[in-house]
Motif scaffolding. Structure first.
Motif, PDB file in Angstrom:
ATOM      1  N   ASP A  71       0.837  -1.200   0.000  1.00 38.84           N
ATOM      2  CA  ASP A  71       0.000   0.000   0.000  1.00 38.84           C
ATOM      3  C   ASP A  71       0.875   1.255   0.000  1.00 38.84           C
ATOM      4  O   ASP A  71       2.093   1.179   0.164  1.00 38.84           O
ATOM      5  CB  ASP A  71      -0.978  -0.011   1.176  1.00 38.84           C
ATOM      6  CG  ASP A  71      -0.289  -0.026   2.537  1.00 38.84           C
ATOM      7  OD1 ASP A  71       0.894   0.364   2.622  1.00 38.84           O
ATOM      8  OD2 ASP A  71      -0.937  -0.425   3.521  1.00 38.84           O
ATOM      9  N   ASP A  72       0.260   2.405  -0.176  1.00 38.19           N
ATOM     10  CA  ASP A  72       0.998   3.660  -0.287  1.00 38.19           C
ATOM     11  C   ASP A  72       1.808   3.977   0.969  1.00 38.19           C
ATOM     12  O   ASP A  72       2.932   4.477   0.875  1.00 38.19           O
ATOM     13  CB  ASP A  72       0.049   4.820  -0.591  1.00 38.19           C
ATOM     14  CG  ASP A  72      -0.513   4.760  -2.001  1.00 38.19           C
ATOM     15  OD1 ASP A  72       0.091   4.063  -2.856  1.00 38.19           O
ATOM     16  OD2 ASP A  72      -1.546   5.405  -2.260  1.00 38.19           O
ATOM     17  N   ALA A  73       1.252   3.702   2.142  1.00 36.21           N
ATOM     18  CA  ALA A  73       1.952   3.989   3.393  1.00 36.21           C
ATOM     19  C   ALA A  73       3.213   3.121   3.523  1.00 36.21           C
ATOM     20  O   ALA A  73       4.259   3.605   3.962  1.00 36.21           O
ATOM     21  CB  ALA A  73       1.029   3.760   4.586  1.00 36.21           C
ATOM     22  N   THR A  74       3.112   1.861   3.134  1.00 39.27           N
ATOM     23  CA  THR A  74       4.261   0.959   3.195  1.00 39.27           C
ATOM     24  C   THR A  74       5.336   1.405   2.210  1.00 39.27           C
ATOM     25  O   THR A  74       6.523   1.437   2.548  1.00 39.27           O
ATOM     26  CB  THR A  74       3.834  -0.492   2.910  1.00 39.27           C
ATOM     27  OG1 THR A  74       2.814  -0.868   3.843  1.00 39.27           O
ATOM     28  CG2 THR A  74       5.007  -1.440   3.022  1.00 39.27           C
ATOM     29  N   ILE A  75       4.924   1.775   1.004  1.00 41.69           N
ATOM     30  CA  ILE A  75       5.887   2.245   0.009  1.00 41.69           C
ATOM     31  C   ILE A  75       6.585   3.507   0.509  1.00 41.69           C
ATOM     32  O   ILE A  75       7.805   3.637   0.393  1.00 41.69           O
ATOM     33  CB  ILE A  75       5.201   2.480  -1.352  1.00 41.69           C
ATOM     34  CG1 ILE A  75       4.845   1.125  -1.981  1.00 41.69           C
ATOM     35  CG2 ILE A  75       6.092   3.298  -2.286  1.00 41.69           C
ATOM     36  CD1 ILE A  75       4.058   1.198  -3.263  1.00 41.69           C
ATOM     37  N   ALA A  76       5.842   4.424   1.095  1.00 35.58           N
ATOM     38  CA  ALA A  76       6.435   5.657   1.619  1.00 35.58           C
ATOM     39  C   ALA A  76       7.440   5.349   2.732  1.00 35.58           C
ATOM     40  O   ALA A  76       8.512   5.960   2.795  1.00 35.58           O
ATOM     41  CB  ALA A  76       5.344   6.586   2.132  1.00 35.58           C
TER      42      ALA A  76
END
Length: 96
Positions: A71-76
């Motif tokens: 997800d976006d939070a993990t990628i960030a």
């Protein structure tokens, strides 16, 4: 010729080898940090780091498809880990 060879050898040992060992130490540090966030296969982990290094510390929108399970939070979070540990090795993103 001997002096030139000695100079190259000295350069390789004192500068290039030191830089390579530092890069490898930081690369291992990044992998350990990433594993604290999410488990990925080694190859995928390495690809994530290489892509981020080549794109200014961020995963490009076009390459996000390779990591669709994140997800976006993990990628960030993973991008931040790469940027923090590898700031001297990050390339400028290619201009489009």
């Amino acid at each position: 010729m001997c002096e030139a060879t000695f100079g190259w050898l000295e350069q390789a040992i004192e500068v290039d080898l030191v830089a390579e060992l530092d890069f490898l130490r930081r690369f291992d540090e990044v992998r350990a940090g990433m594993r604290a966030v999410v488990e990925m296969p080694d190859r995928k982990e390495q690809n994530f780091i290489k892509i981020c290094l080549a794109n200014g510390g961020k995963l490009s929108a076009r390459k996000r498809g390779y990591f669709a399970e994140l997800d976006d939070a993990t990628i960030a979070a993973l991008e931040a880990i790469v940027r923090d540990a590898m700031k001297d090795s990050i390339s400028e993103p290619p201009s489009e």
